[in-house]
Motif scaffolding. Structure first.
Motif, short mmCIF file in Angstrom:
data_model
loop_
_atom_site.label_atom_id
_atom_site.label_comp_id
_atom_site.label_asym_id
_atom_site.label_seq_id
_atom_site.Cartn_x
_atom_site.Cartn_y
_atom_site.Cartn_z
N TYR A 1 0.85 -1.19 0.00
CA TYR A 1 0.00 0.00 0.00
C TYR A 1 0.89 1.24 0.00
N SER A 2 0.93 1.93 -1.13
CA SER A 2 1.82 3.08 -1.30
C SER A 2 1.00 4.32 -1.62
N TYR A 3 1.19 5.38 -0.84
CA TYR A 3 0.39 6.59 -1.09
C TYR A 3 1.17 7.87 -0.77
N THR A 4 0.71 8.96 -1.38
CA THR A 4 1.33 10.26 -1.19
C THR A 4 0.83 10.89 0.10
N VAL A 5 1.75 11.31 0.94
CA VAL A 5 1.41 11.93 2.22
C VAL A 5 1.07 13.40 2.00
N TRP A 6 -0.05 13.85 2.56
CA TRP A 6 -0.57 15.18 2.29
C TRP A 6 0.40 16.31 2.64
N LEU A 7 1.03 16.24 3.79
CA LEU A 7 1.91 17.31 4.22
C LEU A 7 3.33 17.18 3.64
N GLY A 8 3.57 16.17 2.84
CA GLY A 8 4.84 16.07 2.14
C GLY A 8 4.87 17.07 0.99
N PRO A 9 6.02 17.27 0.37
CA PRO A 9 6.14 18.29 -0.68
C PRO A 9 5.26 18.05 -1.90
N PHE A 10 4.85 16.80 -2.14
CA PHE A 10 4.03 16.51 -3.31
C PHE A 10 2.57 16.22 -2.96
N GLY A 11 2.19 16.56 -1.74
CA GLY A 11 0.83 16.31 -1.30
C GLY A 11 -0.23 17.02 -2.13
N GLY A 12 0.11 18.18 -2.66
CA GLY A 12 -0.83 18.93 -3.48
C GLY A 12 -0.83 18.53 -4.93
#
Length: 275
Positions: free
Chosen positions: A165-176
């Motif tokens: 399960y791999s996902y983009t973390v919202w508060l990371g630089p690419f969250g937006g």
């Protein structure tokens, strides 16, 4: 290079992957990210090959004997998109099936896959215990209930199989996503409005509709709950690893630092084995 690393930093399931999780790889993927919107074939082709290498290494690492390969395995890709991943997995000898809710997304690259199934990750149209490997890459942040999707993925995983399960973390630089590197820190709605004002169109990933704020800590709490039997996903599930997908191996420790991990882990990978 240190050889005797603590188990929490390099779990058994990651020992094969650690050799490939280098700074050179991380910088190469970071450089390719700028082509996601302008040249998706270039970006997703590279990402697909990297994903196959990652899942192959994790599958091997999850094997007690350490010799497993993807050849002949039955793999479900939840949210596989336009077909780049299917080509890469077929080249690896796997039986690849993708489940994607968006017909337009499935045909966007002009790649025709006979194994494409239209369906929602929240209610997978497959029998329980059907796949050796189920995985999802950068999809969870696009669904309103990502942990229900994780439960569904575990349900269709065979006993002895692996769920990644791999996902983009919202508060990371690419969250937006395409709305910018900092705008989502002000707020998802602000980032969407600013994108529309700048480009004259709505972003592909609209906050609150097709993009949601999923945290790193949320994933780790889900892992605690599911391994403790607090969810109905499966009776016996083991967390094999939790690490930042695009970081070199020597930065994996960030996942274990509350607060910092929300900003520094751009993409979290959770690896489960269903016993």
């Amino acid at each position: 290079m240190r050889k005797n690393l603590p188990e929490w930093l390099t779990p058994t399931a990651l020992r094969t992957w650690r050799k490939r999780a280098t700074l050179t790889r991380a910088l190469g993927l970071l450089g390719a990210f700028r082509f996601e919107q302008t040249a998706p074939g270039k970006f997703y082709g590279l990402l697909a090959r990297d994903t196959v290498e990652l899942i192959s290494a994790l599958w091997q690492g999850a094997d007690p004997a350490g010799h497993a390969t993807l050849r002949g395995t039955r793999i479900l890709d939840v949210g596989g998109g336009p077909g780049y991943f299917g080509v890469a997995f077929s080249d690896a000898g796997a039986e690849y099936i993708t489940c994607e809710p968006d017909v337009g997304e499935m045909s966007a690259a002009g790649i025709q896959l006979q194994s494409s199934v239209r369906g929602s990750g929240l209610d997978l149209p497959f029998r329980s215990n059907s796949f050796d490997v189920t995985y999802s890459s950068n999809v969870s942040e696009h669904v309103p209930d990502p942990w229900r999707m994780a439960d569904e993925m575990l349900r269709v995983t065979k006993p002895g199989g692996v769920m990644i399960y791999s996902y983009t973390v919202w508060l990371g630089p690419f969250g937006g996503h395409e709305t910018g590197l900092w705008q989502h820190y002000v707020g998802g709605e602000f980032a969407a409005r600013r994108y529309k004002k700048k480009h004259g169109k709505e972003p592909k990933n609209r906050w609150g509709e097709s993009l949601f704020d999923v945290g790193c800590g949320e994933g780790l709490r889900y892992a605690e709950d599911v391994t403790a039997g607090k969810r109905a996903a499966a009776d016996d599930v083991e967390l094999l690893a939790a690490f930042p997908r695009y970081h070199p191996w020597w930065a994996w420790w960030i996942v274990h630092v509350p607060g910092l991990r929300e900003f520094a882990v751009s993409n979290l990978v959770l690896v489960f084995r269903k016993n």
